[in-house]
Design a protein around this motif. Structure first.
Motif: not given
Length: 305
Positions: A18-23, A29-34, A55-61, A64-70
């Motif tokens: 299985l995979r968990f794949a945040p962008s 948020h809570l939805g990601h936690a679920l 899932e970081d294909i959208d390089t404009t949005r 790296p700090d969001f990935e670290a926070a996730a």
């Protein structure tokens, strides 16, 4: 080596993946936690592995700090993952190869209209016919432009001139090539087959598979990644169930294995709509800062243990 065809009974491994794949375009948020807990629970029940994909294909949005926070939030929740992290931004060649295969089948065309131009075209068609122009499951008007009618020479000339464009799947040609109904198996919490779902990719029209500034799309990259990572079970929110029809079509066109799917319930806000990353009150970082514990988060999303 060519990927095995989904109809080959020997393609599915007995070991669940299985995979968990945040962008990383905002805070979790809570939805990601679920969704993360749902994936972890099924992986444990099946004695399988849970991978983390960024899932970081959208390089404009994506940042790296969001990935670290996730990753920090997921560790705080007590969630662990198996194997190396896959970042989509590192695998553009794989997505390009898939696009090239579809292009070689005559299933890709370039379109040069902006979103506002396409909306204006749809509005004009509605005014001319007196009937609503069809929308995709996300509410956007189906493609009404002239990209499919352009000659290959005209398209190549516009692309060579640097004209912004999208690469779209010719839906009618793709469906004609498949020639048979598509569907997938939806499983329950224990991973047991629960029902068969008929796929309707035509509802998306000539869906975008890449743009000039982003060489792939969610639809294309996710099916390529799932195949390359050997994912056997895709567990994600109910908001993505309609997109699965496009994924099933791409899997069949590219000869990729077909995972089992589970589309779980959503966590909604006070207005009844699904949460977004802009809603600070439900952000994991904000909750943690306010003194919440991982046990509190589990209670908030309706997980008892």
């Amino acid at each position: 080596m060519a990927a095995p065809h989904p109809k080959d009974p020997g393609t599915r491994s007995t070991a669940a993946v299985l995979r968990f794949a945040p962008s990383p375009n905002g805070l979790l948020h809570l939805g990601h936690a679920l969704s993360a807990f749902e994936n972890r629970a099924m992986a444990d029940r099946l004695g399988g592995r849970l991978l983390l994909r960024i899932e970081d294909i959208d390089t404009t949005r994506c940042r790296p700090d969001f990935e670290a926070a996730a990753r920090e939030d997921l560790a705080w929740l007590g969630l662990s993952f198996d194997g190396p992290v896959r970042r989509q931004s590192d695998h553009s060649d794989a997505y390009r190869a898939a696009l090239d295969r579809l292009d070689a089948m005559g299933l890709i065309f370039a379109s040069f209209e902006s979103r506002s131009e396409l909306k204006a075209l749809a509005d004009r068609r509605e005014a001319e016919t007196g009937h609503p122009w069809p929308r995709d499951p996300d509410g956007a008007p189906l493609y009404a432009g002239r990209g499919r009618s352009l000659s290959r020479e005209a398209r190549s000339g516009l692309i060579a001139a640097g004209q912004p464009h999208a690469l779209r799947l010719d839906m009618a040609a793709a469906l004609a090539r498949i020639g048979a109904p598509l569907g997938w198996t939806e499983v329950d919490e224990a991973g047991r087959p629960a029902r068969e779902v008929i796929a309707h990719p035509e509802r998306w029209g000539d869906v975008v598979l890449a743009r000039k500034d982003v060489g792939t799309s969610y639809h294309l990259s996710v099916v390529v990644d799932d195949a390359l990572q050997g994912v056997t079970h895709v567990v994600r929110g109910l908001d993505l169930i309609e997109a699965t029809a496009v994924h099933r079509l791409l899997q069949d066109l590219l000869g990729l294995p077909v995972p089992l799917y589970r589309h779980h319930r959503l966590i909604t806000g006070p207005d009844g709509r699904k949460l977004s990353k802009s809603e600070q009150a439900t952000g994991l970082r904000a909750l943690r800062g306010a003194g919440a514990t991982p046990a509190d988060v589990r209670r908030m999303i309706g997980i008892d243990s």
